[in-house]
Motif scaffolding. Structure first.
Motif, short mmCIF file in Angstrom:
data_model
loop_
_atom_site.label_atom_id
_atom_site.label_comp_id
_atom_site.label_asym_id
_atom_site.label_seq_id
_atom_site.Cartn_x
_atom_site.Cartn_y
_atom_site.Cartn_z
N GLY A 116 -6.23 13.85 -14.76
CA GLY A 116 -6.15 12.93 -13.63
C GLY A 116 -7.44 12.16 -13.42
N THR A 117 -7.30 11.02 -12.76
CA THR A 117 -8.46 10.20 -12.42
C THR A 117 -8.28 9.67 -11.00
OG1 THR A 117 -9.83 8.32 -13.15
CG2 THR A 117 -7.45 8.08 -13.42
N GLN A 118 -9.36 9.69 -10.24
CA GLN A 118 -9.29 9.32 -8.83
C GLN A 118 -9.32 7.80 -8.66
OE1 GLN A 118 -9.20 11.33 -5.86
NE2 GLN A 118 -8.86 9.33 -4.87
N VAL A 119 -8.41 7.31 -7.84
CA VAL A 119 -8.39 5.91 -7.45
C VAL A 119 -8.52 5.86 -5.93
CG1 VAL A 119 -7.01 3.80 -7.28
CG2 VAL A 119 -7.02 5.14 -9.40
N THR A 120 -9.52 5.14 -5.45
CA THR A 120 -9.72 5.02 -4.02
C THR A 120 -9.70 3.54 -3.65
OG1 THR A 120 -11.08 7.02 -3.98
CG2 THR A 120 -11.24 5.55 -2.08
N VAL A 121 -8.84 3.19 -2.71
CA VAL A 121 -8.72 1.81 -2.26
C VAL A 121 -9.22 1.73 -0.83
CG1 VAL A 121 -7.21 -0.18 -1.98
CG2 VAL A 121 -6.72 1.52 -3.76
N SER A 122 -10.27 0.97 -0.62
CA SER A 122 -10.84 0.84 0.72
C SER A 122 -10.22 -0.35 1.45
CB SER A 122 -12.35 0.66 0.63
OG SER A 122 -12.66 -0.54 -0.06
N SER A 123 -10.11 -0.19 2.76
CA SER A 123 -9.49 -1.26 3.57
C SER A 123 -10.53 -2.27 4.04
CB SER A 123 -8.78 -0.64 4.77
OG SER A 123 -9.69 0.12 5.53
N GLY B 253 -7.49 -5.71 -4.50
CA GLY B 253 -8.10 -5.78 -5.82
C GLY B 253 -7.20 -5.19 -6.90
N LEU B 254 -7.75 -5.11 -8.10
CA LEU B 254 -6.98 -4.57 -9.21
C LEU B 254 -7.80 -3.56 -9.99
CD1 LEU B 254 -8.01 -6.05 -12.10
CD2 LEU B 254 -6.96 -8.01 -10.98
N LEU B 255 -7.09 -2.71 -10.71
CA LEU B 255 -7.71 -1.66 -11.51
C LEU B 255 -6.74 -1.33 -12.64
CD1 LEU B 255 -10.41 -0.14 -10.98
CD2 LEU B 255 -9.04 1.71 -10.01
N THR B 256 -7.29 -1.01 -13.79
CA THR B 256 -6.44 -0.62 -14.92
C THR B 256 -6.83 0.78 -15.38
OG1 THR B 256 -6.16 -2.90 -15.67
CG2 THR B 256 -5.70 -1.16 -17.26
N LEU B 257 -5.87 1.66 -15.40
CA LEU B 257 -6.06 3.03 -15.89
C LEU B 257 -5.56 3.13 -17.32
CD1 LEU B 257 -4.79 5.08 -12.81
CD2 LEU B 257 -7.05 4.10 -13.22
N SER B 258 -6.17 4.02 -18.07
CA SER B 258 -5.74 4.28 -19.44
C SER B 258 -5.42 5.75 -19.61
CB SER B 258 -6.83 3.88 -20.43
OG SER B 258 -7.02 2.49 -20.44
N CYS B 259 -4.45 6.01 -20.46
CA CYS B 259 -4.07 7.38 -20.81
C CYS B 259 -4.05 7.44 -22.33
CB CYS B 259 -2.70 7.69 -20.24
SG CYS B 259 -1.99 9.26 -20.80
N GLU B 260 -4.96 8.20 -22.89
CA GLU B 260 -5.05 8.32 -24.34
C GLU B 260 -4.51 9.68 -24.78
OE1 GLU B 260 -8.90 7.66 -25.97
OE2 GLU B 260 -8.23 7.84 -28.05
N ALA B 261 -3.59 9.64 -25.73
CA ALA B 261 -3.00 10.87 -26.25
C ALA B 261 -3.67 11.21 -27.56
CB ALA B 261 -1.51 10.69 -26.45
N SER B 262 -4.18 12.44 -27.66
CA SER B 262 -4.83 12.86 -28.89
C SER B 262 -3.81 13.37 -29.91
CB SER B 262 -5.88 13.92 -28.61
OG SER B 262 -5.29 15.03 -27.97
N GLY B 263 -2.65 13.81 -29.44
CA GLY B 263 -1.60 14.24 -30.35
C GLY B 263 -0.68 13.08 -30.68
N ARG B 264 0.18 13.31 -31.66
CA ARG B 264 1.08 12.23 -32.08
C ARG B 264 2.18 12.03 -31.05
NH1 ARG B 264 5.41 11.21 -36.05
NH2 ARG B 264 6.00 13.41 -35.95
N LEU B 265 2.45 10.79 -30.75
CA LEU B 265 3.57 10.44 -29.88
C LEU B 265 4.71 9.94 -30.75
CD1 LEU B 265 1.63 8.64 -27.02
CD2 LEU B 265 2.73 10.89 -26.91
#
Length: 120
Positions: A113-120, A14-26
């Motif tokens: 961090g965010t947990q990603v679990t891939v089941s077989s 399967g597929l999954l999309t993670l996001s990382c949001e920065a509150s400070g200026r990049l």
């Protein structure tokens, strides 16, 4: 501050999309990286993107399956994960640095961090 989201449980292949949001200026000198960690193991570099030109870098273990992109307007970096495998199970964290290093100690700002679990 960095905040990851999008983790969860997915079946192998399967597929999954993670996001990382920065509150400070990049700024153009910044590099945003994704790392992952499983219990008892060191943090593993997944990939990174340069904020200046969107050039991306990937580890061999995820190359051609994972893709990193950025949204300038939202100060957000995404990690699209395709063809997921059980061995991709980990806590995924994003981090800010100034070079696309695979060494986690070269990054100075981290999300929780965010947990990603891939089941077989």
């Amino acid at each position: 501050q960095l905040a990851e989201s999008g983790g969860g449980l997915v079946q192998a292949g399967g597929l999954l999309t993670l996001s990382c949001e920065a509150s400070g200026r990049l700024v153009s000198s910044h590099v945003i990286a994704w790392f992952r960690r499983t219990p008892g193991k060191e943090r593993e570099f997944v990939g990174a993107i340069r904020w200046s030109n969107s050039r991306t870098y990937y580890s061999d273990s995820v190359k051609d399956r994972f893709f990193i992109s950025k949204d300038n307007a939202g100060n957000t970096v995404s990690l699209q994960m395709n063809s997921l495998k059980p061995e991709d199970t980990a806590v995924y964290s994003c981090a800010v640095g100034t070079s696309p290093s695979y060494r986690s100690n070269e990054y100075f700002r981290w999300g929780q961090g965010t947990q990603v679990t891939v089941s077989s």
